[in-house]
Design a protein around this motif. Sequence first.
Motif, PDB file in Angstrom:
ATOM      1  N   ALA A 192       0.832  -1.204   0.000  1.00  0.00           N
ATOM      2  CA  ALA A 192       0.000   0.000   0.000  1.00  0.00           C
ATOM      3  C   ALA A 192       0.868   1.256   0.000  1.00  0.00           C
ATOM      4  O   ALA A 192       0.567   2.223  -0.707  1.00  0.00           O
ATOM      5  CB  ALA A 192      -0.932   0.005   1.207  1.00  0.00           C
ATOM      6  N   ALA A 193       1.951   1.246   0.761  1.00  0.00           N
ATOM      7  CA  ALA A 193       2.838   2.404   0.803  1.00  0.00           C
ATOM      8  C   ALA A 193       3.504   2.626  -0.548  1.00  0.00           C
ATOM      9  O   ALA A 193       3.647   3.769  -0.993  1.00  0.00           O
ATOM     10  CB  ALA A 193       3.892   2.208   1.889  1.00  0.00           C
ATOM     11  N   GLU A 194       3.895   1.561  -1.223  1.00  0.00           N
ATOM     12  CA  GLU A 194       4.517   1.721  -2.528  1.00  0.00           C
ATOM     13  C   GLU A 194       3.511   2.189  -3.580  1.00  0.00           C
ATOM     14  O   GLU A 194       3.844   3.011  -4.429  1.00  0.00           O
ATOM     15  CB  GLU A 194       5.164   0.410  -2.974  1.00  0.00           C
ATOM     16  CG  GLU A 194       6.018   0.597  -4.198  1.00  0.00           C
ATOM     17  CD  GLU A 194       6.921  -0.584  -4.470  1.00  0.00           C
ATOM     18  OE1 GLU A 194       7.101  -0.901  -5.647  1.00  0.00           O
ATOM     19  OE2 GLU A 194       7.423  -1.179  -3.514  1.00  0.00           O
ATOM     20  N   LEU A 195       2.275   1.684  -3.510  1.00  0.00           N
ATOM     21  CA  LEU A 195       1.241   2.172  -4.423  1.00  0.00           C
ATOM     22  C   LEU A 195       1.019   3.664  -4.220  1.00  0.00           C
ATOM     23  O   LEU A 195       0.903   4.429  -5.176  1.00  0.00           O
ATOM     24  CB  LEU A 195      -0.084   1.438  -4.172  1.00  0.00           C
ATOM     25  CG  LEU A 195      -0.249   0.056  -4.755  1.00  0.00           C
ATOM     26  CD1 LEU A 195      -1.534  -0.568  -4.225  1.00  0.00           C
ATOM     27  CD2 LEU A 195      -0.288   0.124  -6.261  1.00  0.00           C
TER      28      LEU A 195
ATOM     29  N   VAL B 195      -6.963   7.191  -0.733  1.00  0.00           N
ATOM     30  CA  VAL B 195      -6.657   6.831   0.648  1.00  0.00           C
ATOM     31  C   VAL B 195      -7.928   6.844   1.501  1.00  0.00           C
ATOM     32  O   VAL B 195      -8.156   5.934   2.300  1.00  0.00           O
ATOM     33  CB  VAL B 195      -5.587   7.779   1.237  1.00  0.00           C
ATOM     34  CG1 VAL B 195      -5.427   7.580   2.730  1.00  0.00           C
ATOM     35  CG2 VAL B 195      -4.266   7.566   0.519  1.00  0.00           C
ATOM     36  N   VAL B 196      -8.768   7.840   1.323  1.00  0.00           N
ATOM     37  CA  VAL B 196     -10.016   7.909   2.084  1.00  0.00           C
ATOM     38  C   VAL B 196     -10.903   6.711   1.750  1.00  0.00           C
ATOM     39  O   VAL B 196     -11.457   6.066   2.651  1.00  0.00           O
ATOM     40  CB  VAL B 196     -10.753   9.243   1.803  1.00  0.00           C
ATOM     41  CG1 VAL B 196     -12.160   9.219   2.351  1.00  0.00           C
ATOM     42  CG2 VAL B 196      -9.970  10.401   2.391  1.00  0.00           C
ATOM     43  N   ALA B 197     -11.023   6.383   0.462  1.00  0.00           N
ATOM     44  CA  ALA B 197     -11.836   5.229   0.062  1.00  0.00           C
ATOM     45  C   ALA B 197     -11.262   3.935   0.622  1.00  0.00           C
ATOM     46  O   ALA B 197     -12.011   3.071   1.101  1.00  0.00           O
ATOM     47  CB  ALA B 197     -11.931   5.151  -1.462  1.00  0.00           C
ATOM     48  N   ALA B 198      -9.942   3.784   0.599  1.00  0.00           N
ATOM     49  CA  ALA B 198      -9.313   2.571   1.125  1.00  0.00           C
ATOM     50  C   ALA B 198      -9.522   2.457   2.633  1.00  0.00           C
ATOM     51  O   ALA B 198      -9.823   1.374   3.142  1.00  0.00           O
ATOM     52  CB  ALA B 198      -7.826   2.563   0.793  1.00  0.00           C
TER      53      ALA B 198
ATOM     54  N   VAL C 236      -8.906  -1.597  -2.980  1.00  0.00           N
ATOM     55  CA  VAL C 236      -9.623  -0.342  -3.220  1.00  0.00           C
ATOM     56  C   VAL C 236      -8.636   0.783  -3.519  1.00  0.00           C
ATOM     57  O   VAL C 236      -8.839   1.582  -4.440  1.00  0.00           O
ATOM     58  CB  VAL C 236     -10.529   0.005  -2.016  1.00  0.00           C
ATOM     59  CG1 VAL C 236     -11.076   1.416  -2.111  1.00  0.00           C
ATOM     60  CG2 VAL C 236     -11.664  -0.995  -1.917  1.00  0.00           C
ATOM     61  N   LEU C 237      -7.531   0.837  -2.773  1.00  0.00           N
ATOM     62  CA  LEU C 237      -6.505   1.843  -3.020  1.00  0.00           C
ATOM     63  C   LEU C 237      -5.941   1.707  -4.429  1.00  0.00           C
ATOM     64  O   LEU C 237      -5.840   2.695  -5.166  1.00  0.00           O
ATOM     65  CB  LEU C 237      -5.382   1.712  -1.987  1.00  0.00           C
ATOM     66  CG  LEU C 237      -4.234   2.702  -2.110  1.00  0.00           C
ATOM     67  CD1 LEU C 237      -4.694   4.102  -1.742  1.00  0.00           C
ATOM     68  CD2 LEU C 237      -3.062   2.279  -1.248  1.00  0.00           C
ATOM     69  N   ALA C 238      -5.609   0.476  -4.820  1.00  0.00           N
ATOM     70  CA  ALA C 238      -5.059   0.249  -6.165  1.00  0.00           C
ATOM     71  C   ALA C 238      -6.070   0.616  -7.237  1.00  0.00           C
ATOM     72  O   ALA C 238      -5.729   1.233  -8.256  1.00  0.00           O
ATOM     73  CB  ALA C 238      -4.637  -1.212  -6.318  1.00  0.00           C
ATOM     74  N   TRP C 239      -7.330   0.263  -7.035  1.00  0.00           N
ATOM     75  CA  TRP C 239      -8.362   0.563  -8.033  1.00  0.00           C
ATOM     76  C   TRP C 239      -8.523   2.072  -8.208  1.00  0.00           C
ATOM     77  O   TRP C 239      -8.557   2.575  -9.333  1.00  0.00           O
ATOM     78  CB  TRP C 239      -9.688  -0.077  -7.629  1.00  0.00           C
ATOM     79  CG  TRP C 239     -10.746   0.105  -8.660  1.00  0.00           C
ATOM     80  CD1 TRP C 239     -10.877  -0.579  -9.835  1.00  0.00           C
ATOM     81  CD2 TRP C 239     -11.823   1.051  -8.626  1.00  0.00           C
ATOM     82  NE1 TRP C 239     -11.968  -0.122 -10.523  1.00  0.00           N
ATOM     83  CE2 TRP C 239     -12.562   0.875  -9.810  1.00  0.00           C
ATOM     84  CE3 TRP C 239     -12.223   2.016  -7.713  1.00  0.00           C
ATOM     85  CZ2 TRP C 239     -13.698   1.641 -10.088  1.00  0.00           C
ATOM     86  CZ3 TRP C 239     -13.354   2.763  -7.992  1.00  0.00           C
ATOM     87  CH2 TRP C 239     -14.058   2.573  -9.171  1.00  0.00           C
ATOM     88  N   PHE C 240      -8.604   2.803  -7.105  1.00  0.00           N
ATOM     89  CA  PHE C 240      -8.769   4.254  -7.191  1.00  0.00           C
ATOM     90  C   PHE C 240      -7.532   4.933  -7.788  1.00  0.00           C
ATOM     91  O   PHE C 240      -7.649   5.881  -8.545  1.00  0.00           O
ATOM     92  CB  PHE C 240      -9.087   4.863  -5.831  1.00  0.00           C
ATOM     93  CG  PHE C 240     -10.555   4.921  -5.531  1.00  0.00           C
ATOM     94  CD1 PHE C 240     -11.315   6.003  -5.954  1.00  0.00           C
ATOM     95  CD2 PHE C 240     -11.185   3.907  -4.860  1.00  0.00           C
ATOM     96  CE1 PHE C 240     -12.669   6.072  -5.696  1.00  0.00           C
ATOM     97  CE2 PHE C 240     -12.534   3.954  -4.589  1.00  0.00           C
ATOM     98  CZ  PHE C 240     -13.281   5.027  -5.006  1.00  0.00           C
TER      99      PHE C 240
END
Length: 138
Positions: free
Chosen positions: A66-69, A81-84, A127-131
Amino acid sequence: MADEKDSGSGSIRRASWDHPVVATVALELGGLAVSGLVALVGWPFGWLPDTDVVLFVTGFIAIGPAAELYSGAGPPRRLAVVAALLALAAVRLLVAAAVNWAFPALVDPGVGILVGYLVALPIGVAVLAWFLTRANGA
């Protein structure tokens, strides 16, 4: 290629995590293994890790994808980030409620939160990757 980017020195750097959700699950299992080893070492001395410690260790180990994304994404990262975080919180609470309902005799109610977090962390990364991919136009 979408995975490659110039680091500024003329060299191309590939993303370490090709599949961030799979990598998150693998890192979670690694965190649980570390917690299990600590429990095995501490058990003869009467010490077992608290669920909060297991949650912290597992989450800290699994946060890499997640940090690298996040660091590799373009400027509109706040919505991702908010969505994740919302997805992580919602799934964690739902799974914790389901675990506490299914296993009411658990001695430690923190087990439901731990299981919920372990299930929710990969979903939050997805979710983070998708957004982030949607925001960057990929």
